[in-house]
Design a protein around this motif. Structure first.
Motif, PDB file in Angstrom:
ATOM      1  N   LEU A  31      24.227  77.204  82.266  1.00 36.09           N
ATOM      2  CA  LEU A  31      24.970  76.125  81.606  1.00 36.09           C
ATOM      3  C   LEU A  31      25.912  76.657  80.514  1.00 36.09           C
ATOM      4  CD1 LEU A  31      22.184  73.395  81.283  1.00 36.09           C
ATOM      5  CD2 LEU A  31      23.931  73.638  83.057  1.00 36.09           C
ATOM      6  N   GLY A  32      25.885  77.964  80.296  1.00 36.56           N
ATOM      7  CA  GLY A  32      26.763  78.552  79.287  1.00 36.56           C
ATOM      8  C   GLY A  32      26.302  78.273  77.872  1.00 36.56           C
ATOM      9  N   LEU A  33      24.981  78.137  77.690  1.00 34.17           N
ATOM     10  CA  LEU A  33      24.406  77.835  76.380  1.00 34.17           C
ATOM     11  C   LEU A  33      23.458  78.936  75.936  1.00 34.17           C
ATOM     12  CD1 LEU A  33      23.517  74.093  77.065  1.00 34.17           C
ATOM     13  CD2 LEU A  33      25.434  74.942  75.699  1.00 34.17           C
ATOM     14  N   LEU A  49      30.066  70.081  82.963  1.00 34.63           N
ATOM     15  CA  LEU A  49      30.075  70.952  84.135  1.00 34.63           C
ATOM     16  C   LEU A  49      29.997  70.149  85.430  1.00 34.63           C
ATOM     17  CD1 LEU A  49      27.758  73.843  82.868  1.00 34.63           C
ATOM     18  CD2 LEU A  49      30.244  73.921  83.199  1.00 34.63           C
ATOM     19  N   SER A  50      29.281  69.030  85.399  1.00 41.10           N
ATOM     20  CA  SER A  50      29.178  68.176  86.585  1.00 41.10           C
ATOM     21  C   SER A  50      30.530  67.587  86.964  1.00 41.10           C
ATOM     22  CB  SER A  50      28.170  67.046  86.347  1.00 41.10           C
ATOM     23  OG  SER A  50      26.877  67.558  86.200  1.00 41.10           O
ATOM     24  N   VAL A  51      31.273  67.167  85.970  1.00 38.04           N
ATOM     25  CA  VAL A  51      32.610  66.630  86.225  1.00 38.04           C
ATOM     26  C   VAL A  51      33.508  67.734  86.786  1.00 38.04           C
ATOM     27  CG1 VAL A  51      34.701  65.738  85.117  1.00 38.04           C
ATOM     28  CG2 VAL A  51      32.460  64.775  84.540  1.00 38.04           C
ATOM     29  N   GLY A  63      27.980  74.920  95.682  1.00 39.14           N
ATOM     30  CA  GLY A  63      27.009  75.916  95.232  1.00 39.14           C
ATOM     31  C   GLY A  63      26.842  75.928  93.720  1.00 39.14           C
ATOM     32  N   LYS A  64      27.954  75.876  93.007  1.00 38.66           N
ATOM     33  CA  LYS A  64      27.887  75.852  91.544  1.00 38.66           C
ATOM     34  C   LYS A  64      27.218  74.579  91.056  1.00 38.66           C
ATOM     35  CE  LYS A  64      31.739  78.906  90.550  1.00 38.66           C
ATOM     36  NZ  LYS A  64      33.030  79.073  89.901  1.00 38.66           N
ATOM     37  N   MET A  65      27.540  73.467  91.712  1.00 39.14           N
ATOM     38  CA  MET A  65      26.945  72.191  91.307  1.00 39.14           C
ATOM     39  C   MET A  65      25.435  72.221  91.507  1.00 39.14           C
ATOM     40  SD  MET A  65      28.034  69.351  90.033  1.00 39.14           S
ATOM     41  CE  MET A  65      26.646  68.742  89.141  1.00 39.14           C
ATOM     42  N   GLN A  66      24.971  72.807  92.595  1.00 39.01           N
ATOM     43  CA  GLN A  66      23.539  72.919  92.840  1.00 39.01           C
ATOM     44  C   GLN A  66      22.870  73.773  91.763  1.00 39.01           C
ATOM     45  OE1 GLN A  66      23.703  74.347  96.878  1.00 39.01           O
ATOM     46  NE2 GLN A  66      23.192  72.325  97.699  1.00 39.01           N
ATOM     47  N   GLU A  70      20.042  72.475  89.149  1.00 33.43           N
ATOM     48  CA  GLU A  70      18.744  73.148  89.085  1.00 33.43           C
ATOM     49  C   GLU A  70      18.451  73.619  87.663  1.00 33.43           C
ATOM     50  OE1 GLU A  70      18.766  76.235  92.039  1.00 33.43           O
ATOM     51  OE2 GLU A  70      18.909  74.787  93.681  1.00 33.43           O
ATOM     52  N   ALA A  71      19.452  74.192  87.007  1.00 32.05           N
ATOM     53  CA  ALA A  71      19.271  74.658  85.627  1.00 32.05           C
ATOM     54  C   ALA A  71      18.956  73.488  84.699  1.00 32.05           C
ATOM     55  CB  ALA A  71      20.526  75.395  85.154  1.00 32.05           C
TER      56      ALA A  71
END
Length: 93
Positions: A31-33, A49-51, A63-66, A70-71
């Motif tokens: 998530l970049g946190l 990130l979802s948007v 793939g990135k959305m999954q 998950e994270a």
């Protein structure tokens, strides 16, 4: 094996508690946190990130959305004691 794979395998061998910590740290990274971010910060970052990566949007990426979902789910469960159902949090699963 890469250093990350070796490190992950090492922690797995030490026990599930450390494996969980590694998974939590990786979830924050996805998530970049930084570890220890607040619940509100995690929620806000997930929304942004979802948007950005939603597969129905131009430039989206399944793939990135999954990975993002998950994270987020892992952090909600292990860091904040919440479950996630259909994009909404619920009290402990």
């Amino acid at each position: 094996k890469s250093l990350d794979e070796q490190t992950e395998q090492f922690f797995r061998l030490l026990g599930s508690g450390l494996d969980r910590q590694v998974r939590v740290i990786k979830a924050y990274q996805t998530l970049g946190l930084k570890p220890g971010a607040t619940l509100d910060t995690v929620k806000e970052r997930h929304r942004k990130l979802s948007v950005r990566y939603h597969p129905d949007k131009p430039g989206g990426h399944l793939g990135k959305m999954q990975n993002i979902n998950e994270a987020y789910t892992l952090l909600m469960k292990f860091e904040f004691g919440k479950g996630v159902r259909y994009g909404r949090e619920s009290e402990s699963m």
